[in-house]
Design an enzyme around this catalytic site. Sequence first.
Site, PDB file in Angstrom:
ATOM      1  N   ASP A  63      11.146   2.700  33.862  1.00  0.00           N
ATOM      2  CA  ASP A  63      11.819   2.490  35.144  1.00  0.00           C
ATOM      3  C   ASP A  63      12.925   1.451  35.014  1.00  0.00           C
ATOM      4  O   ASP A  63      13.062   0.796  33.978  1.00  0.00           O
ATOM      5  CB  ASP A  63      10.801   2.079  36.226  1.00  0.00           C
ATOM      6  CG  ASP A  63       9.725   1.121  35.717  1.00  0.00           C
ATOM      7  OD1 ASP A  63       9.972   0.454  34.695  1.00  0.00           O
ATOM      8  OD2 ASP A  63       8.662   1.029  36.337  1.00  0.00           O
ATOM      9  N   ASN A 132      -1.015  -2.421  43.904  1.00  0.00           N
ATOM     10  CA  ASN A 132      -1.194  -1.350  44.901  1.00  0.00           C
ATOM     11  C   ASN A 132      -1.433   0.002  44.233  1.00  0.00           C
ATOM     12  O   ASN A 132      -1.380   1.037  44.889  1.00  0.00           O
ATOM     13  CB  ASN A 132       0.029  -1.281  45.827  1.00  0.00           C
ATOM     14  CG  ASN A 132       1.313  -0.965  45.066  1.00  0.00           C
ATOM     15  OD1 ASN A 132       1.303  -0.798  43.850  1.00  0.00           O
ATOM     16  ND2 ASN A 132       2.418  -0.890  45.793  1.00  0.00           N
TER      17      ASN A 132
END
Length: 257
Positions: A63, A132
């Site tokens: 990323d 998360n």
Amino acid sequence: MDFFVVPDAASTGAIAAGIVAAVIRSKPEAVLGLATGGSPLPVYAALAAHRLDMSGIRGFALDEYVGLPAGHPQSYAEVIRREVTERLHLDPAKVSVPAGAAEDPERAAAAYDAAIAQAGGIDVQILGIGHNGHVAFNEPGSALDSRTRVEALTERTRQANARYFASPDDVPDRCITQGLGTILEARQLLLVVSGADKADILHTALSGPVTTDCPASILQLHPHVTVVADEAAAALLGARAVNGTTPVAVRSRAVGV
Ligand code: F6R
């Protein structure tokens, strides 16, 4: 799923690097999937100590932020250059990072999957996990078959990454991330996790349902996954390192995942 538990974060590097080194020895032109963040740093450090011939190795980062100028020290292109390309003596021409500073990031994202495919696909994808449950920057809600694309970062992720920036406001709010579908196409997934703060989410990812609410739960769908965790991160999975020093490899059923 293979699960290795080691005493501490530093020890995750030796085990995970051994796994990557074995791939490189058996395939000197292997394609590595490269995570950034803190978790894989011990892996790159330990892999450097193997002193392998890396001249044929290709790498694709997971990323990149959108909106940082090229050359920004916290851009993942720079992090990968410092922590991976230089440390492992990779050929910079063979290492790709999504073009987050491109004029048209959507287009750059779309080209990324094609570049991975053209390289023959990723042999071993190193992964970390966010609090998360994100993998790469696939935040909760990401489709399980998603492709490399531009995504918004959640506030939680921006806060977690603020430690690398002068001010929390400097953390970009968008990124290009490999998709979950892209990641699932890698031939092997290698998740490296450390710290008590990851225990809950690791437990949810490996023993909860496969759901877009926890993107890392896709690990359960892949046929060749290795998890290397320290004791603190593995605590809720009931796995312990032996004698505090010896890593233990347990098959998934033994730890209930
Ligand atoms: C980084 C990445 C992220 C991190 C995750 C955990 O390329 O893809 O998913 O792996 O945010 O980060 P650390 O290891 O810093 O806790």
